[in-house]
Design an enzyme around this catalytic site. Structure first.
Site, PDB file in Angstrom:
ATOM      1  N   GLU A  65      10.316   2.996   5.929  1.00  0.00           N
ATOM      2  CA  GLU A  65       9.603   4.259   6.137  1.00  0.00           C
ATOM      3  C   GLU A  65       8.995   4.260   7.539  1.00  0.00           C
ATOM      4  O   GLU A  65       8.154   3.424   7.863  1.00  0.00           O
ATOM      5  CB  GLU A  65       8.501   4.440   5.084  1.00  0.00           C
TER       6      GLU A  65
ATOM      7  N   GLU B  79       0.438   6.925  -5.414  1.00  0.00           N
ATOM      8  CA  GLU B  79       1.511   7.711  -4.790  1.00  0.00           C
ATOM      9  C   GLU B  79       1.716   7.094  -3.428  1.00  0.00           C
ATOM     10  O   GLU B  79       0.887   7.243  -2.537  1.00  0.00           O
ATOM     11  CB  GLU B  79       1.124   9.188  -4.705  1.00  0.00           C
TER      12      GLU B  79
ATOM     13  N   LYS C  26     -12.973   8.192  -0.840  1.00  0.00           N
ATOM     14  CA  LYS C  26     -12.883   7.389   0.364  1.00  0.00           C
ATOM     15  C   LYS C  26     -11.804   8.008   1.241  1.00  0.00           C
ATOM     16  O   LYS C  26     -10.612   7.778   1.048  1.00  0.00           O
ATOM     17  CB  LYS C  26     -12.533   5.940   0.022  1.00  0.00           C
TER      18      LYS C  26
ATOM     19  N   CYS D 233       4.934  11.807   3.224  1.00  0.00           N
ATOM     20  CA  CYS D 233       5.473  10.808   2.297  1.00  0.00           C
ATOM     21  C   CYS D 233       6.830  11.220   1.737  1.00  0.00           C
ATOM     22  O   CYS D 233       7.680  10.376   1.483  1.00  0.00           O
ATOM     23  CB  CYS D 233       4.480  10.543   1.175  1.00  0.00           C
TER      24      CYS D 233
END
Length: 499
Positions: free
Chosen positions: A401, A269, A193, A304
């Site tokens: 973040e 993750e 996906k 990330c």
């Protein structure tokens, strides 16, 4: 497509103009429209141009794909194929990716705005991942348990079954390879996906997988939104494992879906707010400053493991931040198709506005803006490198973040203070230590709450070492032989022997 590498903006643009896009889902060896006919627009963020209308799958498509994946697994054409034969097929897929390297890189550049030079590196990383994992699979052995002569204990590894890989938009094809390579090598059926923001390279990969000879149902691609097809796949009783890279918020939702359905394995993750620690005894501050800037501004900060928190010993902080600001001046955004552009465009207007909101908040909360902060006057979604000094742990930009080109600089006086600052985070994906004191390096590295620690570099590891985080950065590991552990099940076979 030509194997000659374009060398300038005009040549890359000319090559881009020749591309055609596969826009249909790939289910059971066939490219099809979404069952309910829905589509989504994929947009070039550097120009605002709609590239294509792509099939937007939902629960109906998920049901078809999971059924096909389960049937393929049970038939055993792939799951019970000898590892050496699976290896050969995956190496053929890697060779096809190499032959279409420029095309694949262009798809990711056009789709999500990353610079073409960076995209080429991503494709090379994806190809390397596929080759490394394929070459590994026929070199792993089972075990024989230590028993007496009346028994024989065998410990074997078997594929899990149906694996769903949900990948992000920031490194579309590289993250795809990190997920699907070990899952396929181990013998699983895989449903990919891709992000709704960057589906084009995944659909081209589906075409190449078909050409490489992967059996029907073994690899499928369902573009669409997370709240539709993603949720349906996560809740499916046919799925044995979810492998996800993306936000912590979505990762938590996937764990809930696994619990609500069949307790499928979930490997995550997720986000990061990674500390990059510069001690005064660092040997080469110029190199450290260049790395500190690249650690946050590479890929527009949409990374990330971005080194978004820069912790600098106060005795050198002023001079070091000046070096970082100077380095950032050479990392300005530009046309993603220009090989000279270090940064490209933000992926979409939502992310663009989100980053600008954080920049405003940083100023309002009292951080010192050293450079950047204002978007470029352009039709594209471009934000220049932005550096805030005098950041404190209480400030939003120092904790959350941002996923954009915004660096938060903290000062510290002692090693203990640096560790406290570094570990004061919900995340634990990456960290770095810059020092020449080996005793300090080992002390700090062991005390950092992080899945990986870089010493006198940032993000240097290759395929031979695992990648993943702790705390709310996740629980899984990509890359290395350890990634194969996530896509296999240990089975014990205990035999009673006649003596």
């Amino acid at each position: 497509m030509s194997t000659t590498v374009p060398t300038n903006l005009a040549e890359w643009q000319a090559l881009a103009d020749t591309l055609s896009f596969e826009t249909r889902a790939y289910i059971n060896d066939t490219f099809v429209d979404a069952q309910r006919g829905a589509t989504l627009s994929t947009v070039n963020p550097a120009t605002g141009e709609v590239l294509a209308e792509v099939a937007s799958c939902d629960d109906a498509d998920a049901e078809l794909a999971t059924h096909a994946a389960r049937q393929a697994f049970d038939r055993g054409e792939w799951s019970r194929r000898a590892p050496a034969q699976r290896k050969a097929t995956l190496l053929e897929l890697a060779a096809l990716m190499q032959a279409h390297r420029h095309e694949l890189a262009l798809l990711d550049t056009l789709d999500m705005g990353k610079p073409i030079t960076s995209a080429l590196g991503d494709i090379d990383g994806a190809i390397g991942c596929l080759r490394y994992t394929a070459e590994s699979i026929d070199k792993l052995y089972g075990e024989v348990a230590p028993t007496g002569d009346q028994h024989l204990g065998l410990i074997v590894r078997e594929p899990l079954g149906v694996v769903v890989s949900i990948v992000p938009w920031n490194f579309p094809l590289m993250m795809t390879a990190w997920k699907i390579a070990p899952a396929l090598a181990a013998g699983n059926s895989v449903i990919l996906k891709p992000s709704e923001k960057s589906p084009l390279s995944a659909l081209r990969l589906a075409q190449l997988s078909q050409q490489a000879g992967l059996p029907a149902g073994v690899f499928q691609v369902l573009p669409g939104y997370g709240h539709t097809v993603g949720k349906a796949l996560a809740l499916s009783m046919q799925v044995d494992c979810l492998a996800f890279t993306g936000s912590t918020q979505v990762g938590k939702q996937l764990m809930q879906y696994a619990g609500q359905s069949n307790l499928k394995r979930v490997y995550l993750e997720c986000g990061g707010k990674s500390p990059n620690i510069i001690f005064a005894d660092c040997k080469n501050l110029d190199v450290a400053a260049q790395n500190a800037a690249a650690a946050i501004f590479h890929n527009q900060g949409e990374v990330c493991i971005a080194g978004s928190r820069l912790l600098v010993e106060n005795s050198i902080r002023h001079a070091f931040v000046e070096k970082v600001v100077d380095a950032a001046a050479a990392m300005q955004p530009g046309d993603p198709l220009d090989p000279q552009s270090f940064m490209g465009a933000m992926v979409d207007n939502t992310q663009y506005q989100r980053v600008l909101d954080y920049i405003r908040q940083g100023q309002e909360e009292g951080a010192t803006l050293r450079t950047g902060g204002q978007p470029l006057d352009s039709s594209g979604l471009f934000i220049p490198p932005t550096v805030f000094d005098d950041v404190t742990p209480a400030m939003t930009i120092g904790r959350e973040e941002i996923f954009g080109p915004v660096l938060s600089v903290f000062g510290f006086d002692t090693e203990e203070e640096a560790l406290t600052l570094a570990n004061d985070s919900d995340y634990g994906l990456a960290a770095a230590v810059w020092s020449q004191d080996i005793d300090r390096i080992m002390r700090v590295s062991r005390k950092l709450h992080s899945g990986q620690v870089y010493v006198n570099n940032w993000a240097g590891p290759d395929m031979t070492v695992p990648f993943g985080g702790v705390k709310q950065s996740g629980n899984g590991r990509d890359k290395s032989l350890h990634s194969l552990d996530e896509y296999t099940e240990i089975k014990t076979i205990w035999m009673a022997l006649q003596t």
